[in-house]
Write a protein that holds these residues in place. Sequence first.
Motif, short mmCIF file in Angstrom:
data_model
loop_
_atom_site.label_atom_id
_atom_site.label_comp_id
_atom_site.label_asym_id
_atom_site.label_seq_id
_atom_site.Cartn_x
_atom_site.Cartn_y
_atom_site.Cartn_z
N UNK A 30 0.96 -1.31 -0.47
CA UNK A 30 0.13 0.20 -0.30
C UNK A 30 0.78 1.50 0.20
N UNK A 31 0.48 2.06 -0.79
CA UNK A 31 1.01 3.76 -0.91
C UNK A 31 1.07 4.12 0.31
N UNK A 32 1.25 4.35 1.87
CA UNK A 32 0.98 5.42 2.25
C UNK A 32 0.92 6.74 2.60
N UNK A 33 1.68 7.33 1.67
CA UNK A 33 1.71 8.56 1.31
C UNK A 33 0.61 9.02 1.01
N UNK A 34 -0.14 8.71 0.21
CA UNK A 34 -1.53 9.05 -1.22
C UNK A 34 -2.19 7.92 0.80
N UNK A 35 -2.31 6.87 1.79
CA UNK A 35 -3.18 7.34 2.27
C UNK A 35 -3.33 8.14 3.14
N UNK A 36 -2.20 8.89 3.99
CA UNK A 36 -2.76 9.85 4.60
C UNK A 36 -2.90 11.72 4.17
N UNK A 37 -2.13 10.88 2.58
CA UNK A 37 -3.08 12.64 2.78
C UNK A 37 -4.55 12.19 2.27
N UNK A 38 -5.21 10.75 1.66
CA UNK A 38 -6.61 11.44 1.82
C UNK A 38 -6.85 11.29 3.27
N UNK A 39 -6.50 10.98 4.37
CA UNK A 39 -7.43 11.11 5.34
C UNK A 39 -6.73 12.80 5.99
N UNK A 50 -7.26 21.95 -3.60
CA UNK A 50 -7.18 22.70 -2.54
C UNK A 50 -5.57 23.82 -2.40
N UNK A 51 -5.99 25.24 -1.88
CA UNK A 51 -4.77 25.67 -2.34
C UNK A 51 -4.26 25.74 -0.80
N UNK A 52 -3.42 26.43 -0.22
CA UNK A 52 -3.08 26.82 0.89
C UNK A 52 -3.75 27.59 1.43
N UNK A 53 -4.99 28.56 0.65
CA UNK A 53 -5.20 28.85 1.75
C UNK A 53 -6.84 27.80 2.01
N UNK A 54 -7.17 27.61 1.49
CA UNK A 54 -8.33 26.81 2.20
C UNK A 54 -8.66 26.41 3.29
N UNK A 55 -6.99 25.31 2.90
CA UNK A 55 -6.40 24.45 3.73
C UNK A 55 -6.79 25.01 5.08
N UNK A 56 -5.80 25.64 5.13
CA UNK A 56 -5.80 26.89 6.55
C UNK A 56 -7.06 27.40 6.77
N UNK A 57 -7.73 27.89 6.88
CA UNK A 57 -9.21 28.48 6.57
C UNK A 57 -10.13 26.63 7.05
N UNK A 58 -10.16 25.57 6.37
CA UNK A 58 -10.78 24.67 7.08
C UNK A 58 -9.89 24.31 8.46
N UNK A 59 -8.52 24.09 8.45
CA UNK A 59 -8.17 24.04 10.05
C UNK A 59 -8.72 25.13 10.22
N UNK A 87 -0.93 18.40 4.14
CA UNK A 87 -1.16 18.67 3.14
C UNK A 87 -0.83 20.35 3.29
N UNK A 88 0.16 20.79 3.45
CA UNK A 88 0.36 22.36 2.84
C UNK A 88 2.12 21.74 2.48
N UNK A 89 2.22 21.07 3.22
CA UNK A 89 3.57 20.30 3.09
C UNK A 89 3.69 19.87 1.10
N UNK A 90 3.36 19.09 0.81
CA UNK A 90 2.57 18.83 -0.12
C UNK A 90 1.68 19.44 -0.99
N UNK A 91 1.33 21.08 -0.54
CA UNK A 91 1.52 21.68 -2.05
C UNK A 91 2.82 21.58 -3.65
N UNK A 92 1.87 21.56 -4.53
CA UNK A 92 2.91 21.83 -5.86
C UNK A 92 3.35 22.72 -5.07
N UNK A 93 5.24 23.39 -5.48
CA UNK A 93 5.30 24.14 -5.37
C UNK A 93 4.92 25.53 -6.31
N UNK A 94 4.66 26.71 -6.34
CA UNK A 94 4.45 27.52 -6.86
C UNK A 94 4.67 28.45 -6.87
N UNK A 95 5.54 29.13 -9.03
CA UNK A 95 5.94 30.09 -8.76
C UNK A 95 5.70 31.44 -8.64
#
Length: 99
Positions: A30-39, A50-59, A87-95
């Motif tokens: 099992x891919x534990x990383x994708x399971x952790x992100x899903x959870x 979701x972007x960083x703003x949405x994640x922080x608002x939900x938090x 989730x914030x650590x695994x966001x794609x890098x945005x230039x």
Amino acid sequence: MTRLIAIAVLVSVACRWIFGKWPWEYLSTPDTRSQALFKARKLLGVSAAADAREIREAHRRMTAMIHPDRGGTNAAMQELNAARDLLVENLPYETPEQN
């Protein structure tokens, strides 16, 4: 030969019915990383896009509900903070946009 195929199919179906998984699903890891992100997404109630703003608002919204000062537990807050951080650590890098 036909008997062996029939027995293999029967064993596969029985395995699926009894254990809830096909026999070949036990072979893959099992891919534990994708399971952790899903959870984490499920806990915060955000989508995969979701972007960083949405994640922080939900938090922030969830923190208001389960904070220890409002009857929640420290363990729930730690899990919520870990989900946000993951989730914030695994966001794609945005230039930044250059003008």
